[in-house]
Design a protein around this motif. Structure first.
Motif, PDB file in Angstrom:
ATOM      1  N   LEU A 187       0.824  -1.219   0.000  1.00  0.00           N
ATOM      2  CA  LEU A 187       0.000   0.000   0.000  1.00  0.00           C
ATOM      3  C   LEU A 187       0.854   1.263   0.000  1.00  0.00           C
ATOM      4  O   LEU A 187       0.438   2.306  -0.488  1.00  0.00           O
ATOM      5  N   SER A 188       2.075   1.134   0.564  1.00  0.00           N
ATOM      6  CA  SER A 188       2.895   2.333   0.726  1.00  0.00           C
ATOM      7  C   SER A 188       3.579   2.763  -0.566  1.00  0.00           C
ATOM      8  O   SER A 188       4.170   3.833  -0.615  1.00  0.00           O
ATOM      9  N   LEU A 189       3.499   1.925  -1.602  1.00  0.00           N
ATOM     10  CA  LEU A 189       4.098   2.341  -2.872  1.00  0.00           C
ATOM     11  C   LEU A 189       3.394   3.617  -3.328  1.00  0.00           C
ATOM     12  O   LEU A 189       2.165   3.668  -3.358  1.00  0.00           O
ATOM     13  N   PRO A 190       4.147   4.651  -3.676  1.00  0.00           N
ATOM     14  CA  PRO A 190       3.507   5.918  -4.023  1.00  0.00           C
ATOM     15  C   PRO A 190       2.565   5.743  -5.216  1.00  0.00           C
ATOM     16  O   PRO A 190       2.911   5.076  -6.179  1.00  0.00           O
ATOM     17  N   ILE A 191       1.397   6.316  -5.096  1.00  0.00           N
ATOM     18  CA  ILE A 191       0.383   6.394  -6.147  1.00  0.00           C
ATOM     19  C   ILE A 191      -0.159   5.030  -6.573  1.00  0.00           C
ATOM     20  O   ILE A 191      -1.341   4.773  -6.439  1.00  0.00           O
ATOM     21  N   ILE A 192       0.708   4.122  -7.043  1.00  0.00           N
ATOM     22  CA  ILE A 192       0.174   2.854  -7.543  1.00  0.00           C
ATOM     23  C   ILE A 192      -0.173   1.877  -6.424  1.00  0.00           C
ATOM     24  O   ILE A 192      -0.877   0.897  -6.652  1.00  0.00           O
ATOM     25  N   GLY A 193       0.323   2.132  -5.203  1.00  0.00           N
ATOM     26  CA  GLY A 193       0.162   1.175  -4.111  1.00  0.00           C
ATOM     27  C   GLY A 193      -1.262   0.700  -3.908  1.00  0.00           C
ATOM     28  O   GLY A 193      -1.538  -0.504  -3.939  1.00  0.00           O
ATOM     29  N   GLY A 194      -2.173   1.644  -3.714  1.00  0.00           N
ATOM     30  CA  GLY A 194      -3.560   1.296  -3.424  1.00  0.00           C
ATOM     31  C   GLY A 194      -4.184   0.430  -4.513  1.00  0.00           C
ATOM     32  O   GLY A 194      -4.617  -0.700  -4.244  1.00  0.00           O
ATOM     33  N   PRO A 195      -4.218   0.939  -5.755  1.00  0.00           N
ATOM     34  CA  PRO A 195      -4.817   0.143  -6.829  1.00  0.00           C
ATOM     35  C   PRO A 195      -4.149  -1.220  -7.009  1.00  0.00           C
ATOM     36  O   PRO A 195      -4.831  -2.229  -7.234  1.00  0.00           O
ATOM     37  N   LEU A 196      -2.832  -1.239  -6.877  1.00  0.00           N
ATOM     38  CA  LEU A 196      -2.115  -2.499  -7.088  1.00  0.00           C
ATOM     39  C   LEU A 196      -2.537  -3.542  -6.053  1.00  0.00           C
ATOM     40  O   LEU A 196      -2.862  -4.681  -6.383  1.00  0.00           O
ATOM     41  N   LEU A 336       1.730  11.016   0.386  1.00  0.00           N
ATOM     42  CA  LEU A 336       2.266  10.529  -0.881  1.00  0.00           C
ATOM     43  C   LEU A 336       3.082   9.252  -0.660  1.00  0.00           C
ATOM     44  O   LEU A 336       2.903   8.263  -1.357  1.00  0.00           O
ATOM     45  N   ILE A 337       3.984   9.314   0.318  1.00  0.00           N
ATOM     46  CA  ILE A 337       4.832   8.148   0.580  1.00  0.00           C
ATOM     47  C   ILE A 337       4.727   7.784   2.058  1.00  0.00           C
ATOM     48  O   ILE A 337       5.372   8.375   2.903  1.00  0.00           O
ATOM     49  N   PRO A 338       3.907   6.784   2.386  1.00  0.00           N
ATOM     50  CA  PRO A 338       3.794   6.365   3.782  1.00  0.00           C
ATOM     51  C   PRO A 338       5.079   5.666   4.231  1.00  0.00           C
ATOM     52  O   PRO A 338       5.847   5.142   3.421  1.00  0.00           O
ATOM     53  N   ASN A 339       5.279   5.643   5.534  1.00  0.00           N
ATOM     54  CA  ASN A 339       6.535   5.181   6.114  1.00  0.00           C
ATOM     55  C   ASN A 339       7.015   3.792   5.685  1.00  0.00           C
ATOM     56  O   ASN A 339       8.211   3.622   5.430  1.00  0.00           O
ATOM     57  N   PRO A 340       6.153   2.768   5.600  1.00  0.00           N
ATOM     58  CA  PRO A 340       6.681   1.429   5.284  1.00  0.00           C
ATOM     59  C   PRO A 340       7.432   1.383   3.959  1.00  0.00           C
ATOM     60  O   PRO A 340       8.204   0.457   3.707  1.00  0.00           O
ATOM     61  N   PHE A 341       7.206   2.382   3.100  1.00  0.00           N
ATOM     62  CA  PHE A 341       7.878   2.385   1.808  1.00  0.00           C
ATOM     63  C   PHE A 341       9.395   2.336   1.961  1.00  0.00           C
ATOM     64  O   PHE A 341      10.082   1.597   1.252  1.00  0.00           O
ATOM     65  N   TRP A 342       9.926   3.124   2.899  1.00  0.00           N
ATOM     66  CA  TRP A 342      11.389   3.242   3.005  1.00  0.00           C
ATOM     67  C   TRP A 342      12.029   1.900   3.325  1.00  0.00           C
ATOM     68  O   TRP A 342      12.954   1.463   2.624  1.00  0.00           O
ATOM     69  N   GLY A 343      11.574   1.283   4.390  1.00  0.00           N
ATOM     70  CA  GLY A 343      12.221   0.039   4.808  1.00  0.00           C
ATOM     71  C   GLY A 343      11.774  -1.161   3.991  1.00  0.00           C
ATOM     72  O   GLY A 343      12.569  -2.048   3.691  1.00  0.00           O
ATOM     73  N   GLY A 344      10.491  -1.192   3.630  1.00  0.00           N
ATOM     74  CA  GLY A 344       9.941  -2.399   3.016  1.00  0.00           C
ATOM     75  C   GLY A 344      10.103  -2.459   1.510  1.00  0.00           C
ATOM     76  O   GLY A 344      10.127  -3.543   0.927  1.00  0.00           O
ATOM     77  N   ALA A 345      10.205  -1.304   0.850  1.00  0.00           N
ATOM     78  CA  ALA A 345      10.264  -1.312  -0.609  1.00  0.00           C
ATOM     79  C   ALA A 345      11.538  -0.653  -1.130  1.00  0.00           C
ATOM     80  O   ALA A 345      12.277  -1.240  -1.913  1.00  0.00           O
ATOM     81  N   LEU A 346      11.823   0.564  -0.667  1.00  0.00           N
ATOM     82  CA  LEU A 346      12.985   1.282  -1.195  1.00  0.00           C
ATOM     83  C   LEU A 346      14.284   0.556  -0.839  1.00  0.00           C
ATOM     84  O   LEU A 346      15.162   0.368  -1.692  1.00  0.00           O
TER      85      LEU A 346
END
Lengths: 481, 264
Positions: A187-196, A336-346
């Motif tokens: 979900l934390s992926l910017p913009i595409i997270g939710g729909p994906l 735009l970029i929720p926190n889990p993005f940094w550790g979990g995706a980036l």
């Protein structure tokens, strides 16, 4: 009937049994290829077998996985358990969990094969990581093998995903919590997270029942097929460009290989290794408990447990999620970029990206575009070795923090103290190691150079003293003559 | 330096009253009368209370709200004990939580400093200070172990881990539950020590508690079919085994098959 007659008959029949190469060549005109394959030279050093170990673990995974697939039910439909395990009798659970429970506790050899499958997955990734380290630290990824390397890193990524899906399919309490975390990261992926995530899960967490079917197909068909295709490409490229080799003897050069031919020397070794690896995996499966799902119980979205962890190879992501300071990137009221993005995706993208791009990154710094068929010793490339150690340490420390709660329970170091230490340590320790390792490499190199000069001098001295007597006599006799 | 220590001695002497108090106690930090009666009694409890508890919990369990220097320069502060009853005293003493060495610590050092007789005496004394719950008498109920397991996952595993191996929650270490007597488990659930929530009888009935206790007791010997249990913690020990046992074995097999022929 006499022995000689029988031999005659078989030769006349010409059924090819006594000459398989000719048999196949007659039908596929493959003799040149086969001859080439059989003469393929394998390096002798053991570290070149680490990738092979990963391959055999993969084979064990496929074989045991097929057995598990005969029993697994990819459905989240709920029903009451009435099986043999008392602490769960009368409990509501999904058919998925129930099928794995029954496989583990009631079917013959089910637990052995399930545990072997799980250990094989854990050790598949162990072998991949060891193999990756060998290739990295010996510079075996350099031209002309960059593509082989990139495929390797891609397989690592695919294997991580494949392992995670296997862990998730069981629908026990741990795997449910794992999916919940993955959903949050997605979900934390910017913009595409939710729909994906909506597309994959079909509905907000825990998703529609179809979601389990999707995971199942991905786990037993899509990703294994991708992995098998990549393995094929990986091996084909290795065959085309050959292994690298250490300069173990003077005979080995950048254009000349020394080693054992595939046939007859390497085949028995590889077969032996395959049986050893399979044996070890089955021993683990039979002797060491792994993921005792009956002790975890079924997953329901309102349940949780303390200290839930993913399998080791995803521990670095948990560490990164926990270490990242809590901040989001917001635009007005929109996150735009929720926190889990940094550790979990980036973070994993950076790690896999740096790995995949390393041959090109290194080339930029070294300017070395030459073809290399000789595997370097780590000391011979101080910068690369130092970077590799620092980078691995960075990932490892982040990984280690994933277990901070256990470190606290075991060592009493409070969680907040650890957070503080690790937040600094993950930068300072790799940096210090970089400097240190580079120095050690250079000193080793210098020591080697001194030794080489010494050896050369000794050799010359020896030649001097061993020079045939007549020569000595003749020089001595010269003035008198 | 001398000030607080002197006051401490005076307070202790005053509270201990006429009783002869041996300051050099046999066990660290415990103050007990030189000669104890043979049987537990509220009178012995009163003496022990005065020497070991009053500095924090006040005279006759009145409680001390603002920290002030207590025995042995320990800043004293503690909740009143008038209504905690036998149940809480029994739990805190049998699990070795009291006396606290510092009011800033999470209770739970697990060092039981009092003998059974002394504990009974203290329980009798504190219970007599006011009306409070008595010591429960749970009867573990293995027949309902599956209820126990699902109640445990509902209420407890979020902190205590699924197989009761403990862990960490923000601000506290959660203890493992394997070596705890049924009575103390029941007491813990009704008290909710430290950060643990307390569960009333409407949340968890006594019958359900018996089932939970049966499950908790079973976790000392969980069903470890499948081999060596490696801690019943899941992936962390599994990863350690993979890297510390699995990886060396794999490397050894690679070395075994690739041993060089000494040909030259």
């Amino acid at each position: 009937m006499g022995g000689a007659g029988a031999a005659d008959v078989s030769r006349q029949r010409h059924d090819g049994l006594e000459d398989p190469v000719r048999f196949i060549d007659e039908r596929a005109s493959a003799a040149p290829l086969m001859r080439k394959a059989m003469r393929y030279l394998f390096p002798d050093h053991w570290s070149f077998l680490l990738g092979e170990i990963a391959l055999y673990a993969f084979i064990v995974l496929v074989v045991t996985g097929v057995y598990l697939a005969l029993f697994y039910v990819p459905s989240t439909a709920q029903s009451v358990y009435n099986g043999t395990y008392a602490p769960l009798r009368g409990t509501m659970m999904s058919d998925a969990y129930k099928s794995v429970l029954q496989l583990s506790l009631e079917h013959k050899a089910g637990l052995l094969l399930r545990q072997t499958h799980h250990w094989a997955a854990d050790l598949f990734l162990v072998a991949i990581v060891m193999h990756l380290m060998r290739v990295f630290f010996t510079g075996a990824f350099r031209r002309p093998r960059e593509l082989t390397w990139i495929i390797g890193v891609t397989m690592l990524g695919a294997a991580l995903l494949e392992g995670f899906l296997g862990y998730s399919l069981v629908d026990d309490l741990l795997s449910g919590m794992g999916i919940a975390i993955a959903y949050g990261v997605g979900l934390s992926l910017p913009i595409i997270g939710g729909p994906l995530m909506l597309a994959i899960f079909g509905a907000p967490f825990p998703g529609k029942p179809e979601f389990f079917g999707r995971m199942y197909i991905a786990h037993v068909f899509l990703l294994p097929a991708v992995l098998a295709a990549l393995i094929g490409a990986h091996l084909a490229l290795i065959a085309a460009r050959h292994h690298t080799q250490f300069r173990e003897s003077k005979r080995t050069t950048n254009t000349r290989m020394v080693g054992a031919p595939l046939f007859p020397a390497q085949v028995p070794r590889s077969m032996g290794l395959m049986f050893l690896v399979a044996g070890i995996l089955f021993l683990f499966g039979g002797l060491v408990q792994i993921n005792p799902i009956w002790q975890w119980g079924p997953f329901h979205p309102y349940l949780g447990e303390n200290g839930a962890q993913p399998d080791w190879y995803l521990g670095w992501l948990i560490g990164a999620l926990r270490l990242t300071p809590s901040f989001d990137v917001t635009v007005g009221h929109y996150t735009l970029i929720p926190n889990p993005f940094w550790g979990g995706a980036l973070f994993p993208l950076i790690v896999l990206g740096v790995l995949a791009g390393w041959p090109f990154i290194e080339r930029r710094f070294s300017g070395d575009r030459a073809v290399h068929n000789i595997a370097e010793r780590p000391r011979d490339a101080p910068n690369r070795t130092a970077f590799g150690v620092a980078f691995l340490t960075w990932v490892f420390l982040i990984f280690a923090f994933g277990a901070a709660d256990r470190i606290f329970v075991l060592a009493g170091l409070s969680y907040d103290t650890q957070l503080y230490i690790f937040r600094i340590g993950i930068w300072v320790v790799p940096l210090a190691l970089f400097v240190l390792v580079r120095r050690v490499c250079r000193q080793l190199q210098a020591a080697d150079a001194v030794q080489a000069i010494q050896e050369q001098a000794e050799e010359e001295a020896e030649q001097e003293t061993q020079r045939p007597q007549p020569v000595l006599r003749s020089t001595r006799s010269e003035p008198t003559a | 330096m001398i000030g607080p220590r002197l006051t401490a001695v005076i307070i202790v002497a005053l509270l201990a009253g006429p009783t002869a108090v041996a300051l050099a106690a046999t066990q660290v930090g415990i103050v007990r009368p030189t000669s104890e009666p043979a049987r537990p009694s509220a009178a012995l409890g009163a003496q022990l209370y005065a020497g070991n508890c009053a500095s924090c919990h006040g005279i006759a369990g009145a409680g001390i709200s603002a920290a002030r220097p207590g025995a042995g320069a320990v800043p004293g502060a503690g909740p009143p004990l008038r209504r905690v009853g036998a149940l809480a005293v029994d739990f805190y003493l049998r699990r070795g939580y009291m006396p606290l060495s510092s009011i800033h610590d999470e209770p739970g050092d697990q060092r039981v400093l009092f003998s059974d007789k002394e504990i009974r005496s203290l329980v009798a004394y504190v219970a007599g200070l006011g009306r409070g719950p008595a010591i429960p008498h749970p009867v573990p109920d293995p027949a309902n172990i599956s209820d126990g397991f699902s109640l445990f996952t509902d209420h407890c595993s979020g902190c205590h881990q699924l197989v009761g191996r403990g862990g960490f929650v923000t601000g506290a270490k959660v203890p493992p539950l394997q070596s705890i007597a049924p009575t103390q488990i029941a007491e813990a659930v009704r008290i909710g020590p430290y950060l643990m929530p307390r569960f009333s009888r409407t949340q968890i009935s006594d019958r359900q508690l018996n089932a939970i206790i049966a499950y908790v007791q079973s976790t000392s010997h969980p069903d470890n079919r499948g081999g060596w249990g490696i801690g019943n913690l899941g992936p962390i020990p599994e990863g350690l085994v993979a890297w510390w046992i699995g990886a060396p074995l794999l490397v050894l097999s690679a070395r075994a098959v690739s041993r060089r022929r000494r040909s030259g």
